[in-house]
Design an enzyme around this catalytic site. Structure first.
Site, PDB file in Angstrom:
ATOM      1  CD  GLU A 265      -2.291  -0.999   2.981  1.00 46.31           C
ATOM      2  OE1 GLU A 265      -1.863  -0.135   3.777  1.00 46.31           O
ATOM      3  OE2 GLU A 265      -3.090  -1.851   3.305  1.00 46.31           O
ATOM      4  NE  ARG A 268       7.110   9.089   2.567  1.00 41.12           N
ATOM      5  CZ  ARG A 268       6.730  10.035   3.446  1.00 41.12           C
ATOM      6  NH1 ARG A 268       6.963  11.294   3.183  1.00 41.12           N
ATOM      7  NH2 ARG A 268       6.140   9.707   4.582  1.00 41.12           N
ATOM      8  NE  ARG A 303       6.111  14.895   4.222  1.00 39.60           N
ATOM      9  CZ  ARG A 303       7.410  14.688   4.261  1.00 39.60           C
ATOM     10  NH1 ARG A 303       8.232  15.501   3.645  1.00 39.60           N
ATOM     11  NH2 ARG A 303       7.901  13.657   4.922  1.00 39.60           N
ATOM     12  CE1 TYR A 307       4.575  14.241  10.607  1.00 42.49           C
ATOM     13  CE2 TYR A 307       4.782  14.876   8.308  1.00 42.49           C
ATOM     14  CZ  TYR A 307       4.036  14.351   9.340  1.00 42.49           C
ATOM     15  OH  TYR A 307       2.758  13.933   9.098  1.00 42.49           O
ATOM     16  CB  CYS A 333       0.422  34.769  12.598  1.00 43.21           C
ATOM     17  SG  CYS A 333      -0.041  35.980  11.371  1.00 43.21           S
ATOM     18  CD  GLU A 334       1.010  28.630  14.681  1.00 46.04           C
ATOM     19  OE1 GLU A 334       1.869  28.094  15.413  1.00 46.04           O
ATOM     20  OE2 GLU A 334      -0.201  28.498  14.817  1.00 46.04           O
TER      21      GLU A 334
HETATM   22  N1  LLP Z   1      -1.186   2.205   4.510  1.00 46.90           N
HETATM   23  C1  LLP Z   1      -1.549   2.693   5.706  1.00 46.90           C
HETATM   24  C2  LLP Z   1      -2.485   1.938   6.540  1.00 46.90           C
HETATM   25  C3  LLP Z   1      -1.023   3.914   6.146  1.00 46.90           C
HETATM   26  O1  LLP Z   1      -1.373   4.402   7.340  1.00 46.90           O
HETATM   27  C4  LLP Z   1      -0.122   4.631   5.327  1.00 46.90           C
HETATM   28  C5  LLP Z   1       0.457   5.908   5.754  1.00 46.90           C
HETATM   29  C6  LLP Z   1       0.211   4.092   4.063  1.00 46.90           C
HETATM   30  C7  LLP Z   1      -0.338   2.863   3.702  1.00 46.90           C
HETATM   31  C8  LLP Z   1       1.110   4.782   3.084  1.00 46.90           C
HETATM   32  O2  LLP Z   1       2.356   5.037   3.615  1.00 46.90           O
HETATM   33  P1  LLP Z   1       3.541   5.575   2.664  1.00 46.90           P
HETATM   34  O3  LLP Z   1       3.810   4.518   1.624  1.00 46.90           O
HETATM   35  O4  LLP Z   1       3.073   6.824   2.025  1.00 46.90           O
HETATM   36  O5  LLP Z   1       4.672   5.783   3.580  1.00 46.90           O
HETATM   37  N2  LLP Z   1       2.126  12.564   6.672  1.00 46.90           N
HETATM   38  C9  LLP Z   1       3.361  11.807   6.803  1.00 46.90           C
HETATM   39  C10 LLP Z   1       3.190  10.374   6.406  1.00 46.90           C
HETATM   40  C11 LLP Z   1       2.142   9.640   7.224  1.00 46.90           C
HETATM   41  C12 LLP Z   1       1.889   8.240   6.753  1.00 46.90           C
HETATM   42  C13 LLP Z   1       0.724   7.660   7.443  1.00 46.90           C
HETATM   43  N3  LLP Z   1       0.280   6.402   6.924  1.00 46.90           N
HETATM   44  C14 LLP Z   1       4.445  12.513   5.985  1.00 46.90           C
HETATM   45  O6  LLP Z   1       4.178  13.562   5.393  1.00 46.90           O
HETATM   46  O7  LLP Z   1       5.591  12.075   5.966  1.00 46.90           O
END
Ligand code: LLP
Length: 404
Positions: A265, A268, A303, A307, A333-334
């Site tokens: 799944e 990114r 981001r 983070y 304004c932060e």
């Molecule tokens: N599957 C599930 C159940 C998830 O919770 C997530 C991401 C993914 C797949 C996809 O993950 P990826 O392949 O994109 O790493 N906002 C954060 C990333 C949070 C990811 C949360 N879950 C950022 O900007 O780095």
């Protein structure tokens, strides 16, 4: 990817998210073939949360991708993008009865976050197939906020309690099963993925053997990272897929699990490096630090402030090699509204100059907000020589849509 940014700015305005269709397609192909070289019963379910624009989902859907959704809203985005319900997975957490009833209504596969989620579900209707999200006890991500496995995680069922969940589902008449995990996001380390897969197969294998179950699928989540910084070593997806498939096939053989589908799944990995954020310089300030203020901020790309994430900054029309140390900030304004801290930028930056932030295709627009009364940016999809608006710029007027 380098575009005629001046043209984009005059046609669509700034700030603007620009996505490249062919880059999304090549990311998908690369990941798919890396796994299929080692295991053919395999499929990709794009994690819609990374970038839910239906036009982006459709690019992947047209390639044959399924999707993973985490909310009714994401599910609706996927269905409206033309993804057929049998290619949709739902992986939520602390799912409400309303969330669950939408899953039942659309008859889609679900990875339950907990046994209690399943118990809530059966009050509404019995699912044909049950998969539980297992917390295998380990997790890894590029920031503690994106570690989703291990003892600190709010997600999934601790592996020690997983048998009870499957036993309960079986006793309640469920006949088809899957298993799921998602241990963290933005990992660049191939061996970690393989270690987690080995754990999941051991946890699942023992449960399935005790309950005499042959699972339909094993979903190992996403988390495949991309290099944001020039010094990051890119994830070797071929090595990662090879290591994962070795552990996966060994577990399947050891526990005689038949021929389960292997699912991933990623969010990114498919869209992150296919997007840039185009912004304009709105102000320059020499204070205790030197600042370049732009018309995009933490409201546009959260981001960096959330983070400490790095997005490479470029001024495509500044060729001057002389630089000075500056920080790039937005208009919010932060004091956390800094997109890049103390980096070398051309000395001759002026108000009105165009600037880009790289690798903004994932969790960029998706996490944007209207904080400080700033409407959200437009989004454009580039297809070869042509481009099209795939979400119009929000207007101040739009901010008044919901007040009563
Ligand atoms: N599957 C599930 C159940 C998830 O919770 C997530 C991401 C993914 C797949 C996809 O993950 P990826 O392949 O994109 O790493 N906002 C954060 C990333 C949070 C990811 C949360 N879950 C950022 O900007 O780095």
């Amino acid at each position: 990817m380098n575009y005629d940014y001046k043209n984009f700015a005059s046609e669509y305005g700034t700030p603007l998210y620009i996505y490249d269709k062919s880059k999304i397609e090549s990311n998908y192909k690369k990941l798919k073939s890396a796994f299929e070289d080692h295991y053919s019963h395999f499929s990709i379910h794009y994690a819609v949360k990374a970038n839910p624009n239906p036009a982006v989902i459709k690019v992947l859907g047209d390639m044959g991708s399924g999707v993973d959704c985490s909310s009714p809203g994401e599910l609706e985005h996927a269905l409206r993008a033309g993804i057929s319900p049998d290619k949709v997975l739902y992986t939520g957490n602390y799912e409400s009865p309303d969330d669950l009833s939408r899953v039942i209504k659309n008859d889609i596969k679900i990875n339950f976050d907990d046994l209690n989620s399943f118990k809530r579900m059966i009050k509404l209707g019995k699912p044909k197939r049950v998969s539980f999200r297992i917390n295998p006890g380990i997790g890894k991500g590029s920031h503690e906020a994106v570690v989703t496995g291990g003892t600190d995680a709010k997600f999934g069922i601790p592996y020690e309690k997983a048998f009870e969940a499957y036993e309960f589902a079986k006793e309640n008449g469920v006949e088809k099963f899957g298993i799921h995990m998602m241990t963290g996001s933005n990992n660049l380390e191939p061996f970690f993925f393989a270690e987690a897969v080995e754990k999941l197969l051991t946890i699942g294998g023992e449960i399935f053997n005790r309950l005499d179950i042959a699972p339909d699928y094993v979903d190992i989540g996403g988390g495949f990272g991309i290099p944001y910084h020039p010094e990051d070593t890119p994830l070797d997806v071929n090595l990662m897929a090879k290591l994962i498939c070795e552990k996966f096939k060994a577990g399947v053989a050891k526990y005689k699990l038949g021929n389960p589908e292997l699912l991933v799944e990623p969010g990114r990995y498919l869209v992150g490096n296919a997007g840039v954020l185009l912004a304009s310089v709105t102000g320059l300030k020499e204070s205790y630090r030197n600042f370049v203020g732009i018309d995009a901020g933490m409201n546009t790309l959260a981001r960096p402030s959330l983070y400490g994430a790095i997005h490479q900054v470029e001024f495509p029309y500044k060729k001057n090699s002389e630089t000075k140390v500056m920080s790039v900030c937005g208009q919010v304004c932060e004091n956390a509204d800094i997109l890049a801290h103390n980096i070398h930028l051309p000395v001759d930056i002026e108000e009105g100059d165009l600037m880009i932030l790289r690798d903004a295709g994932a969790y960029g627009f998706a996490m944007s907000s209207v904080y400080n009364g700033r409407p959200r940016p437009a989004e454009v999809l580039v297809d070869g020589e042509s481009s099209k608006l795939i979400r119009r710029r929000e207007l101040i007027e739009d901010l008044f849509n919901y007040y009563c």
